[in-house]
Structures are given as C-alpha cells and as structure tokens.
Write an enzyme that holds these catalytic residues in place. Structure first.
Site, PDB file in Angstrom:
ATOM      1  N   THR A 110       0.834  -1.192   0.000  1.00 41.81           N
ATOM      2  CA  THR A 110       0.000   0.000   0.000  1.00 41.81           C
ATOM      3  C   THR A 110       0.873   1.249   0.000  1.00 41.81           C
ATOM      4  O   THR A 110       2.032   1.202   0.419  1.00 41.81           O
ATOM      5  CB  THR A 110      -0.930   0.025   1.241  1.00 41.81           C
ATOM      6  OG1 THR A 110      -1.807   1.149   1.157  1.00 41.81           O
ATOM      7  CG2 THR A 110      -0.135   0.123   2.529  1.00 41.81           C
ATOM      8  N   HIS A 111       0.312   2.355  -0.474  1.00 37.84           N
ATOM      9  CA  HIS A 111       0.942   3.673  -0.357  1.00 37.84           C
ATOM     10  C   HIS A 111       0.127   4.546   0.603  1.00 37.84           C
ATOM     11  O   HIS A 111       0.354   5.745   0.694  1.00 37.84           O
ATOM     12  CB  HIS A 111       1.038   4.343  -1.730  1.00 37.84           C
ATOM     13  CG  HIS A 111       2.086   3.735  -2.623  1.00 37.84           C
ATOM     14  ND1 HIS A 111       2.015   2.438  -3.076  1.00 37.84           N
ATOM     15  CD2 HIS A 111       3.234   4.246  -3.125  1.00 37.84           C
ATOM     16  CE1 HIS A 111       3.080   2.190  -3.843  1.00 37.84           C
ATOM     17  NE2 HIS A 111       3.832   3.270  -3.875  1.00 37.84           N
ATOM     18  N   ASN A 112      -0.825   3.927   1.307  1.00 40.04           N
ATOM     19  CA  ASN A 112      -1.726   4.623   2.217  1.00 40.04           C
ATOM     20  C   ASN A 112      -1.189   4.489   3.645  1.00 40.04           C
ATOM     21  O   ASN A 112      -1.153   3.391   4.201  1.00 40.04           O
ATOM     22  CB  ASN A 112      -3.129   4.001   2.103  1.00 40.04           C
ATOM     23  CG  ASN A 112      -4.164   4.700   2.969  1.00 40.04           C
ATOM     24  OD1 ASN A 112      -3.917   4.991   4.129  1.00 40.04           O
ATOM     25  ND2 ASN A 112      -5.336   4.917   2.404  1.00 40.04           N
ATOM     26  N   GLY A 114      -2.424   5.459   6.472  1.00 41.70           N
ATOM     27  CA  GLY A 114      -3.441   5.032   7.427  1.00 41.70           C
ATOM     28  C   GLY A 114      -3.640   3.526   7.406  1.00 41.70           C
ATOM     29  O   GLY A 114      -3.782   2.872   8.447  1.00 41.70           O
ATOM     30  N   ASP A 123      -7.428  -5.458  -0.351  1.00 43.61           N
ATOM     31  CA  ASP A 123      -8.329  -4.769  -1.266  1.00 43.61           C
ATOM     32  C   ASP A 123      -9.670  -4.708  -0.573  1.00 43.61           C
ATOM     33  O   ASP A 123     -10.250  -5.743  -0.218  1.00 43.61           O
ATOM     34  CB  ASP A 123      -8.447  -5.468  -2.624  1.00 43.61           C
ATOM     35  CG  ASP A 123      -8.962  -4.490  -3.673  1.00 43.61           C
ATOM     36  OD1 ASP A 123      -8.306  -3.472  -3.913  1.00 43.61           O
ATOM     37  OD2 ASP A 123     -10.040  -4.742  -4.246  1.00 43.61           O
ATOM     38  N   PHE A 159     -10.129   6.586   7.778  1.00 41.85           N
ATOM     39  CA  PHE A 159      -9.829   7.075   6.439  1.00 41.85           C
ATOM     40  C   PHE A 159     -10.881   6.541   5.480  1.00 41.85           C
ATOM     41  O   PHE A 159     -11.749   5.751   5.856  1.00 41.85           O
ATOM     42  CB  PHE A 159      -8.421   6.635   5.995  1.00 41.85           C
ATOM     43  CG  PHE A 159      -8.169   5.147   6.125  1.00 41.85           C
ATOM     44  CD1 PHE A 159      -8.437   4.292   5.074  1.00 41.85           C
ATOM     45  CD2 PHE A 159      -7.662   4.618   7.293  1.00 41.85           C
ATOM     46  CE1 PHE A 159      -8.204   2.929   5.187  1.00 41.85           C
ATOM     47  CE2 PHE A 159      -7.420   3.257   7.420  1.00 41.85           C
ATOM     48  CZ  PHE A 159      -7.695   2.412   6.366  1.00 41.85           C
ATOM     49  N   HIS A 208     -14.308  -4.954   8.945  1.00 46.88           N
ATOM     50  CA  HIS A 208     -14.148  -5.945   7.890  1.00 46.88           C
ATOM     51  C   HIS A 208     -12.714  -6.437   7.831  1.00 46.88           C
ATOM     52  O   HIS A 208     -12.454  -7.618   7.589  1.00 46.88           O
ATOM     53  CB  HIS A 208     -14.553  -5.339   6.543  1.00 46.88           C
ATOM     54  CG  HIS A 208     -13.922  -4.017   6.248  1.00 46.88           C
ATOM     55  ND1 HIS A 208     -13.960  -2.946   7.113  1.00 46.88           N
ATOM     56  CD2 HIS A 208     -13.215  -3.577   5.165  1.00 46.88           C
ATOM     57  CE1 HIS A 208     -13.325  -1.915   6.590  1.00 46.88           C
ATOM     58  NE2 HIS A 208     -12.855  -2.269   5.411  1.00 46.88           N
ATOM     59  N   ARG A 209     -11.773  -5.517   8.089  1.00 48.74           N
ATOM     60  CA  ARG A 209     -10.363  -5.891   8.089  1.00 48.74           C
ATOM     61  C   ARG A 209     -10.054  -6.811   9.265  1.00 48.74           C
ATOM     62  O   ARG A 209      -9.299  -7.770   9.144  1.00 48.74           O
ATOM     63  CB  ARG A 209      -9.512  -4.626   8.125  1.00 48.74           C
ATOM     64  CG  ARG A 209      -8.046  -4.845   7.803  1.00 48.74           C
ATOM     65  CD  ARG A 209      -7.339  -3.538   7.468  1.00 48.74           C
ATOM     66  NE  ARG A 209      -7.763  -3.042   6.158  1.00 48.74           N
ATOM     67  CZ  ARG A 209      -8.433  -1.909   5.967  1.00 48.74           C
ATOM     68  NH1 ARG A 209      -8.766  -1.155   6.995  1.00 48.74           N
ATOM     69  NH2 ARG A 209      -8.770  -1.530   4.759  1.00 48.74           N
TER      70      ARG A 209
END
Length: 209
Positions: free
Chosen positions: A14-16, A18, A75, A166, A194-195
């Site tokens: 990821t590049h996120n 958060g 995802d 986020f 969900h994660r």
C-alpha cells in the site's frame, strides 16, 4: 497445507499511511516488521481485476516480486445495497479526481458525496444498508499465494461524521452502533471491522497452533 509466514520483514502493498498503521497494529503481536510499498518506493500496479480477490492478488504479487519479500495486500471497499453493490471494487476509483477537479489524488469527501447523490436520487425511503468488504492476500516471491476475506454490515449515514480513520469511514455506521467508524476509537473499530474479520481468519491459519 497453507504456507506460513515465518516472521521478519513483510511488505504491506500500500501507499496509504493510514492503512499501513492499521495493518501494522494488527500484525504487531506476531513478530513481523511491516514496511509499506510506498516506503520502499515500489510502483502501484494497475488494478485490473473485477473482484476484491483479483485486485488484492495483483498488488501482493507485484510487491513480493519487486521486493523479493513476502507481501500482504488489502483490497477493500464499500458496497451499497440500493446501488446494486456499487462502488464495490471501484471504491477508490470513485475518489479519483478528474482533470477538471483539481490536483491528481484521491478526494474521499467527493467519493462519499457521489454515493449520497445517487441515494438521494432514489428518494427519502432509499435502502441505506451497506457493507465493507476486505480481502487480504499474501504472496511470496516464488508465486505462492493465499487469500482471506472479511465483511462488516452497516448503514450509510449522511453527513459525514468523525475525524478518525480514512476512506469512507465517516459515513459508515456499523450494525448495532450509533457512531461512524470515523467517530470510534481506533481499537474499537479494529475489533469489529471488515479488516479485523479477515485478519482473524489470517491469524488463525497463519499463527494458530
């Protein structure tokens, strides 16, 4: 038998920032050193899949191959019942600014507004039930892979509320709660998201006895 993570460095595809923080916190107890694809300067692959699993695997394999380390991708997205499951796998795309909407990047308030606009067109009695999906994919540099899926149901709320989290968190009220994900303490959200559902399945298989 499913291949297991052996500790050490794990690339989070990821590049996120958060998302890295949230995933890193979930994996902290298991001796994994999490580093993001963004921190490593890895390019973001084009997500050409039509399902969460396909896109998660694209990202995980790209990061694992580029870094020559195991990689974990996520995802995830919001699906709204009255919109036939949209935005779904296109959740992030709805936040992408067009050329006439300012500097390149993601505008999540704009994305939330698109959903609200479509629901408003359906009138005051529109079904606002929705759900967050999360697919976690682990890939190894040799091409081996495994996938875990999670989900949390809720209601799309407007206007957005809260400053934590986020993405679409400010408009998502999980079932049984009156506050949005963005109004919750991070630990409370992580316990029911969900994660978290997907991670519970990952942990049970990867780190269970």
């Amino acid at each position: 038998m499913t291949r297991k993570l052996q500790g050490g460095k794990l690339v989070i595809a990821t590049h996120n920032a958060g998302k890295l923080k949230e995933i890193g916190a979930l994996l902290a107890p298991y001796g994994l050193e999490c580093v993001s694809a963004g921190q490593l300067g890895l390019p973001e692959p084009e997500e050409t899949g039509t399902t969460f699993a396909e896109n998660a695997l694209i990202k995980a394999h790209a990061a694992a191959k580029a870094a020559q380390l195991p990689a974990l991708s996520d995802d995830s997205g919001l699906s709204v019942t009255a919109l036939d499951g949209r935005p779904g796998v296109y959740t992030a795309d709805w936040a992408e600014r067009q050329w006439f909407e300012g500097e390149p990047g993601r505008d999540w308030f704009m994305a939330m507004g698109k959903v609200e606009g479509l629901l408003a067109e359906k009138g005051p009695d529109a079904d606002r039930s929705c759900w967050f999906s999360c697919t976690l994919a682990i890939a190894w540099p040799d091409g081996e892979e495994v996938v875990y899926e999670g989900r949390v149901n809720g209601t799309f709320s407007w206007p957005p509320r809260g400053r934590v989290g986020f993405g679409y968190d400010p408009v998502f009220v999980p079932e049984g709660k009156t506050v949005t994900f963005a109004e919750m303490e991070p630990a409370d959200k992580q316990a029911m998201s969900h994660r978290a559902d997907a991670f519970a399945k990952l942990v049970a298989e990867q780190f269970g006895s």
